[in-house]
Design an enzyme around this catalytic site. Structure first.
Site, short mmCIF file in Angstrom:
data_model
loop_
_atom_site.label_atom_id
_atom_site.label_comp_id
_atom_site.label_asym_id
_atom_site.label_seq_id
_atom_site.Cartn_x
_atom_site.Cartn_y
_atom_site.Cartn_z
N LYS A 162 0.89 -1.16 0.00
CA LYS A 162 0.00 0.00 0.00
C LYS A 162 0.93 1.21 0.00
CE LYS A 162 -4.14 1.85 2.20
NZ LYS A 162 -4.86 2.21 0.98
N1 PMP Z 1 -7.40 -1.45 -3.17
C1 PMP Z 1 -6.91 -0.21 -3.04
C2 PMP Z 1 -6.17 0.40 -4.17
C3 PMP Z 1 -7.12 0.51 -1.85
O1 PMP Z 1 -6.64 1.75 -1.70
C4 PMP Z 1 -7.86 -0.09 -0.81
C5 PMP Z 1 -8.12 0.67 0.46
N2 PMP Z 1 -7.05 0.50 1.37
C6 PMP Z 1 -8.34 -1.39 -0.99
C7 PMP Z 1 -8.10 -2.05 -2.19
C8 PMP Z 1 -9.11 -2.09 0.10
O2 PMP Z 1 -8.25 -2.39 1.17
P1 PMP Z 1 -8.79 -2.53 2.66
O3 PMP Z 1 -10.02 -3.35 2.58
O4 PMP Z 1 -7.69 -3.19 3.38
O5 PMP Z 1 -9.08 -1.16 3.14
#
Ligand code: PMP
Length: 300
Positions: A162
């Protein structure tokens, strides 16, 4: 969209946890010659506290540390220390229901491609962010554009981190979608298969079964994992597989998942139409129940 604060983020009241200290939000500043700003050497997390408890806090802290490792640096705090810092902050900011943003980045000791000597920083902020998408649309379904940019090949970019730099194409894609009146955009992967949205994972429903792309070149969201577990608990089959865009006309329902988006129904993706139905509604309700702190929910 409910993402524009009336008060700019750098002027919000409250505290920011900054390298181990609590500072007032307007004072939480970095220098313009910061490596993280120039070279996107930054990783972050988006989390939500519900009734004073951050959902999957340790998993978010672990993912932050892992993202940093993928970018070749080490967050100078253990996951347990990051968890404690986040808890302290939501308490001091009196925000039991908050969006929590942790970010770690390379500092200002060196400013070039090489960044071996840079100090690694960690900051955590909280703010109130009730619903990522218009609450009225969350059940009816939001409309998505089909993005021009694709999620990169993991051989080309650190696709599973991320990492701040990966959001460059997301912001461009989201802006283009918003200009056309869409809420967000769905992105394909580098091979032209369905991937995810600019900040959320995607699911489709056909004949009572859930289909979702294999998360091997985009973020495997923690909400995605929760939705899969909740669906399986209901006895719904979840199939992780490659999905090509020309299959989208075969699906009846579509929804997206993410910490900010939670579970949100989708009614359209470019020319493809969906009708939010029972499975999406059940999962939205199951997710709302799941994120509540167990002890407190039982006592409430
Ligand atoms: N994909 C992207 C590109 C994101 O930014 C997010 C948000 N963090 C997600 C998927 C979903 O991740 P999560 O469920 O861990 O928030």
């Amino acid at each position: 969209m409910a993402t524009t604060n009336t008060v700019p983020f750098d002027q919000m009241p409250g505290l920011v946890w900054f390298d181990g200290k609590l500072v007032s939000n307007p004072d939480a500043m970095i220098h313009v010659l910061t490596h993280g700003l120039h070279y996107a050497s930054a990783v972050f997390e988006g989390e939500r506290a519900y009734n004073g408890v951050i959902f999957k806090s340790t998993q978010h802290s672990d993912r932050l540390r892992k993202s940093a490792n993928i970018l070749d640096f080490e967050v100078p705090y253990l996951s347990s220390e990051i968890d404690a810092a986040k808890n302290l902050l939501i308490e001091k900011n009196s925000m039991p229901n908050a969006y929590v943003r942790a970010i770690s980045w390379r500092g200002s000791e060196q400013l070039g491609v090489s960044a071996q000597q840079n100090k690694i920083h960690l900051a955590i902020a909280t703010w109130e962010w009730p619903s990522y998408f218009d609450p009225a649309q969350r059940l009816k379904g939001i409309r998505l554009d089909l993005a021009e940019y694709r999620r990169p090949d993991p051989a080309t970019a650190p696709a599973l981190a991320k990492a701040a730099g990966l959001y460059m194409i997301c912001t461009i894609s989201k802006h283009r979608a918003e200009r056309k009146g869409y809420a967000d955009a769905m992105m394909l992967d580098w091979q032209g298969r369905v991937a995810e949205c600019t900040g959320a994972n995607i699911f489709f429903i056909k004949d009572g079964k859930i289909h979702t792309p294999i998360a091997d070149c985009f973020l495997a969201g923690l909400t995605r994992a929760t939705a899969i577990t909740l669906a399986k608990k209901r006895g719904i089959e979840v199939i992780e597989r490659r999905i090509m865009p020309d299959e989208l006309s075969n699906f009846s329902e579509c929804f997206i998942t993410g910490t900010a988006a939670e579970v949100t129904a989708v009614s359209e993706i470019a020319q493809w139409k969906f009708t939010p139905g029972a499975i999406t509604q059940h999962l939205m309700a199951d997710y709302t129940a799941e994120v509540q702190p167990k002890g407190k929910a039982a006592a409430a």
